[in-house]
Design an enzyme around this catalytic site. Structure first.
Site, PDB file in Angstrom:
ATOM      1  N   HIS A 116       0.735  -1.318  -0.211  1.00 25.57           N
ATOM      2  CA  HIS A 116       0.361   0.273   0.068  1.00 25.57           C
ATOM      3  C   HIS A 116       0.536   1.065  -0.497  1.00 25.57           C
ATOM      4  O   HIS A 116       0.831   2.397   0.740  1.00 25.57           O
ATOM      5  CB  HIS A 116      -1.534  -0.196   1.288  1.00 25.57           C
ATOM      6  CG  HIS A 116      -1.617  -1.169   1.188  1.00 25.57           C
ATOM      7  ND1 HIS A 116      -3.134  -0.959   0.732  1.00 25.57           N
ATOM      8  CD2 HIS A 116      -2.005  -2.501   1.384  1.00 25.57           C
ATOM      9  CE1 HIS A 116      -3.887  -2.086   0.516  1.00 25.57           C
ATOM     10  NE2 HIS A 116      -2.880  -2.750   1.160  1.00 25.57           N
TER      11      HIS A 116
ATOM     12  N   TYR B 203       4.298  -4.799   9.553  1.00 32.15           N
ATOM     13  CA  TYR B 203       3.866  -3.353   9.632  1.00 32.15           C
ATOM     14  C   TYR B 203       5.066  -2.449  10.593  1.00 32.15           C
ATOM     15  O   TYR B 203       5.985  -1.849  10.292  1.00 32.15           O
ATOM     16  CB  TYR B 203       2.432  -2.430  10.109  1.00 32.15           C
ATOM     17  CG  TYR B 203       1.462  -3.401   9.646  1.00 32.15           C
ATOM     18  CD1 TYR B 203       0.928  -3.904   8.505  1.00 32.15           C
ATOM     19  CD2 TYR B 203      -0.292  -2.473   9.330  1.00 32.15           C
ATOM     20  CE1 TYR B 203       0.659  -4.210   7.976  1.00 32.15           C
ATOM     21  CE2 TYR B 203      -0.470  -2.672   9.332  1.00 32.15           C
ATOM     22  CZ  TYR B 203      -0.716  -3.708   7.669  1.00 32.15           C
ATOM     23  OH  TYR B 203      -1.981  -3.669   7.263  1.00 32.15           O
TER      24      TYR B 203
END
Length: 347
Positions: free
Chosen positions: A64, A332
């Site tokens: 993303h 992440y």
């Protein structure tokens, strides 16, 4: 030779224990990094696979990567307070810093080339706690396990000669992970919308809402847009950045809104399998309205320095037993550390 006294033996044991602590810490770090068990899937391997798929783009997220920052607030309806004691569900307004993005690791990819889009949000409660959530514009996840997600990245890596995934590798992957077939069927017929403001974003993973009495409720949630769905048209494919350009134009005309719809699991619904959509007849609650009022480029915006870790949760929300959640959190963190380090070196 005199035998060691009791006090001497105790002192030696304490020193030996103290010396053992750093060795245990080193062993733990080696285990977490996968050095002691190289066959074990680690967050490093997962992030590396994502980077191989999207290419190396220093200073950007490994997935993303292309997106924009968004700013606004959440106005609670008070209805979700029966399920969760989290402060943001009490009647009132909570500030939000978020991010719209498209899937993939290439920040230069054209918007129309990627069908999956995302919305990430950080809610800043008055008590200082935060709720961070990352949602996707798809109804369910492709695979059930972390290993399956890693295998998917490897199987779909473009061939060096053709520039496309090897059909034989993809077929072998499907045979090993048949749970992906519904996702492929959905992707085949799905037509992306013409705008981020027309997308419905789903939590995909399940979580637990904890009420004031301490009772747990298995839930998923969705951000349902006030704007009606319209499919993307051919003219959008002439603009590689049509999503961000469209968002700027629409926010110039006024704020854009979504309702936070919480879906409560039924007795037969599982929290550990994100590949299965819950039936449409499940109880839903409108927890309130998200209002987005402005946007900025991500590299200069507040969202750039936020790790939208799905396990940053306030009191009143806990993780389910979905194995993907801890993997997302770890990956992440790895991605955040890598890109912020790269950004600092570039200054």
């Amino acid at each position: 030779m005199n035998k060691p006294t009791l006090s001497t033996r105790q002192t030696l044991m304490r020193l030996a224990f103290i010396a053992l602590i750093p060795l245990l810490l080193i062993a733990l770090m080696l285990w977490v990094g996968g050095w002691l068990t190289p066959e074990r899937l680690t967050s490093d391997k997962l992030v590396t696979a994502l980077q191989q798929a999207g290419g190396h783009h220093p200073g950007y997220r490994r997935n993303h990567a292309k997106g924009v920052c968004i700013f606004g607030d959440f106005t609670s309806s008070g209805q979700a307070a029966t399920l969760s004691r989290a402060a943001l569900f009490a009647p009132g307004v909570t500030p939000v810093v978020g991010r719209f993005a498209i899937a993939g690791g290439n920040p230069g990819a054209p918007d129309y080339a990627v069908p999956v889009r995302s919305m990430a949000l950080a809610f800043y409660q008055k008590d200082g706690e935060q709720w961070r959530t990352g949602m996707n514009a798809m109804p369910f996840f492709p695979v059930q396990s972390v290993q399956g997600f890693y295998d998917l990245q490897v199987a779909t890596l473009p061939d060096k000669q053709s520039g496309k995934p090897d059909p034989a590798k993809v077929q072998a992957f499907v045979q090993q992970h048949p749970e992906i077939k519904p996702f492929f069927a959905w992707a085949k017929q799905y037509v992306p919308s013409s705008s981020w403001i027309r997308d419905r974003f789903n939590s995909i993973n399940a979580f637990n809402f904890i009420d004031a009495a301490g009772h747990s409720h298995l839930v998923r949630w969705s951000m349902v847009p006030h704007a009606k769905y319209q499919p993307a048209e051919a003219q959008e494919k002439k603009d590689a950045n049509f999503l961000s350009n469209d968002l700027q134009q629409r926010l110039a005309q006024g704020p854009q809104q979504w309702d936070l719809i919480v879906t409560v699991a039924g007795p037969q619904d599982r929290g550990d399998d994100a590949t299965v959509a819950w039936p449409a007849d499940r109880q839903t609650i409108n927890a309130g309205t998200l209002t987005i009022s402005r946007t900025t480029p991500q590299q200069a915006g507040a969202c750039n320095d936020i790790n939208y870790d799905p396990l940053i949760l306030p009191d009143g929300i806990t993780a389910s037993d979905d194995p993907l959640l801890s993997a997302r959190s770890s990956a992440y963190a790895k991605s955040y550390h890598a890109r912020t380090h790269e950004q600092a070196e570039a200054q």
